[in-house]
Scaffold this active site. Structure first.
Site, mmCIF file in Angstrom:
data_model
loop_
_atom_site.group_PDB
_atom_site.id
_atom_site.type_symbol
_atom_site.label_atom_id
_atom_site.label_comp_id
_atom_site.label_asym_id
_atom_site.label_seq_id
_atom_site.Cartn_x
_atom_site.Cartn_y
_atom_site.Cartn_z
ATOM 1 N N ASP A 79 17.242 -36.288 -10.392
ATOM 2 C CA ASP A 79 17.021 -36.365 -11.839
ATOM 3 C C ASP A 79 18.233 -35.701 -12.501
ATOM 4 O O ASP A 79 18.323 -34.474 -12.588
ATOM 5 C CB ASP A 79 15.720 -35.641 -12.193
ATOM 6 C CG ASP A 79 15.477 -35.602 -13.702
ATOM 7 O OD1 ASP A 79 16.417 -35.891 -14.460
ATOM 8 O OD2 ASP A 79 14.354 -35.267 -14.112
ATOM 9 N N TYR B 100 11.410 -30.137 -14.261
ATOM 10 C CA TYR B 100 10.704 -30.968 -15.236
ATOM 11 C C TYR B 100 11.344 -32.349 -15.220
ATOM 12 O O TYR B 100 12.577 -32.462 -15.274
ATOM 13 C CB TYR B 100 10.825 -30.343 -16.623
ATOM 14 C CG TYR B 100 10.224 -31.174 -17.742
ATOM 15 C CD1 TYR B 100 8.842 -31.295 -17.875
ATOM 16 C CD2 TYR B 100 11.043 -31.818 -18.663
ATOM 17 C CE1 TYR B 100 8.295 -32.057 -18.908
ATOM 18 C CE2 TYR B 100 10.505 -32.573 -19.700
ATOM 19 C CZ TYR B 100 9.131 -32.687 -19.813
ATOM 20 O OH TYR B 100 8.584 -33.430 -20.827
ATOM 21 N N LYS C 24 19.865 -38.382 -21.990
ATOM 22 C CA LYS C 24 20.618 -37.472 -22.850
ATOM 23 C C LYS C 24 22.040 -37.965 -23.139
ATOM 24 O O LYS C 24 22.236 -38.788 -24.007
ATOM 25 C CB LYS C 24 20.586 -36.062 -22.262
ATOM 26 C CG LYS C 24 19.127 -35.515 -22.180
ATOM 27 C CD LYS C 24 19.086 -34.053 -21.920
ATOM 28 C CE LYS C 24 17.686 -33.549 -21.611
ATOM 29 N NZ LYS C 24 16.808 -33.353 -22.741
#
Ligand code: HOZ
Length: 431
Positions: free
Chosen positions: A239, A144, A267
């Protein structure tokens, strides 16, 4: 456990917010029950609006690696806030965070701050297409990369949890440019390159997958992706929104010794405030406007409060022993779960690395999305509900991972494993 107030708020929220949540993963869609409305957090604990206390392994889905309301981070944010909240102009703080990231992450020579992981991956993809003059992208099933049009196909996280098919709203001419391969399947990648090699702009990959549960790469997988990209003139994008500064200082690329061309971060680098980044080789990043023609912008990019929170978080992580501590928390959880599962006789496989851990109700090994989806969803649901009832807050989906923090103490882990014994016994009875 009393949940009246959460129930009332959820009903009220649903009247004004789609599904009552501002991100689908919060909705408890696949586990049932009412999402807990959180009132406050401190250290590794959160309290909901009904006064229930939980040991938290979600950590706001990863950013809170130092725990909730960490005093050093709050102090840094307060200090920045006292000078104003946003200027839409350059500040020194954003240079300091960018320099810290550049010095830590092996492949990053230059980077651009943005406000979310989605913006980071979307911008990296645009840059890869511009730099190569090619349109196709290769991604992996179950990975994702945020809700970027081109990357929603076969996505993990909430897309997998809710079983959403590809994505309505993405033009097929656009979706057709996305090639998918099973995670850890280098032969599938090679055959895609044999077919479309001259048209593929990039491979984008989570170097350790954290959105289909936690699935590490098999030995040689990342190296093979690098070689494939080099052979065909495509770019490799890592990613590292989850793994960046969570797997270790410098992220997965340092851990595995494989250098991507571009890296996406999020994050942890925002320390619990909205910040993310993408960066990489200087010649590529030099194509970003205003240095080059590839346009990308943002009103709140490099927001000073987020920069202060990110810097303070990285300072805590730079202290000796921080990653050993995080690794010990993750390993204690997974080894404890495995031991209990053997005693109880329920198939369970686990993985952990740095401040990330995961488990599947599956004999193992789980190396790709098909295998992850083969794990026992009803057992996960029973386990999750029992843990929640006992005050342990896990991600409400088997397609997510667990997050350790510097605030988890041995007594919190002992309590978690006591609760896990009860929850595993209940899960084992589910056929
Ligand atoms: N990316 C996270 C899920 N794995 C959380 C962000 C969200 O979708 O809300």
């Amino acid at each position: 456990m009393k949940t009246e107030r959460s129930k009332q708020l959820f009903a009220r929220a649903k009247r004004v917010i789609p599904g009552g949540v501002n991100s689908p993963v919060r909705a408890f869609g696949s586990v049932g029950g009412v999402p807990r409305f959180i009132e406050r957090g401190k250290g590794c604990r959160v309290w909901d609006v009904d006064g229930n206390e939980y040991i938290d392994f979600v950590g706001s889905w990863g950013p809170l690696i130092a725990g909730h309301a960490n005093p050093a981070i709050l102090k840094a944010v307060r200090s920045a806030m006292s000078k104003g909240t946003s200027f839409g102009a350059p500040t020194e703080l954003e240079i300091s965070l960018a320099e810290t990231i550049r010095d830590a992450v092996p492949s990053i020579q230059k980077l651009r701050m943005v406000s979310s992981g989605t913006e980071a991956t979307m911008s990296a993809l645009r840059l890869a297409r511009a730099a190569t003059g090619r349109d196709r992208v290769l991604k992996f099933e179950g990975c994702y990369h945020g809700h970027v049009d081109a990357l929603l196909l076969g996505a993990g996280s909430g897309v997998a949890t809710l079983g959403i098919p590809g994505s309505p709203g993405v033009p097929s001419s656009y979706a057709n440019l996305t090639i998918q391969a099973p995670y850890n399947d280098i032969e599938a990648v090679r055959s895609a390159f044999q077919k479309w090699g001259e048209q593929i702009a990039c491979i984008i990959v989570e170097p350790m997958a954290g959105n289909m549960g936690f699935v590490p790469p098999v030995a040689g997988f990342l190296e093979a992706l690098r070689a494939c990209c080099d052979e065909y003139g495509a770019l490799l994008i890592f990613d590292e929104v989850i793994t960046g500064f969570r797997l270790g200082w410098g992220g997965a690329q340092k851990h595995f010794g494989v250098k991507p061309d571009l890296t996406c971060l999020g994050k942890v680098v925002g320390g619990g405030l909205p910040a993310a980044a993408y960066g990489g080789r200087g010649d590529l990043m030099g194509q970003i406007a205003p240095e080059g023609p590839v346009y990308q912008a943002g009103t709140l990019s490099g927001n000073p409060l987020a920069m202060a929170a990110g810097l303070a978080t990285l300072e805590l992580l730079a202290k000796p022993g921080a990653y050993e501590q995080l690794g010990a928390v993750s390993a204690r959880i997974t080894s404890g779960l495995e031991q209990l599962a053997v005693e109880i006789g329920v198939p369970l496989c686990t993985a952990s690395a740095g401040g990330i851990f995961g488990f599947f109700f599956h004999e193992g090994p789980v190396t790709n999305f098909t295998e992850a989806a083969d794990a026992h969803p009803a057992r996960f649901k029973r386990f999750f509900s029992s843990m929640l009832e006992q005050g342990i807050y896990l991600a409400p989906s088997p397609y997510e991972c667990g997050f350790a923090s510097l605030a988890h103490r041995p007594r919190d882990l002992n309590r978690t494993l006591e609760a896990a014994q009860v929850a595993l016994e209940k899960a084992a009875r589910v056929r």
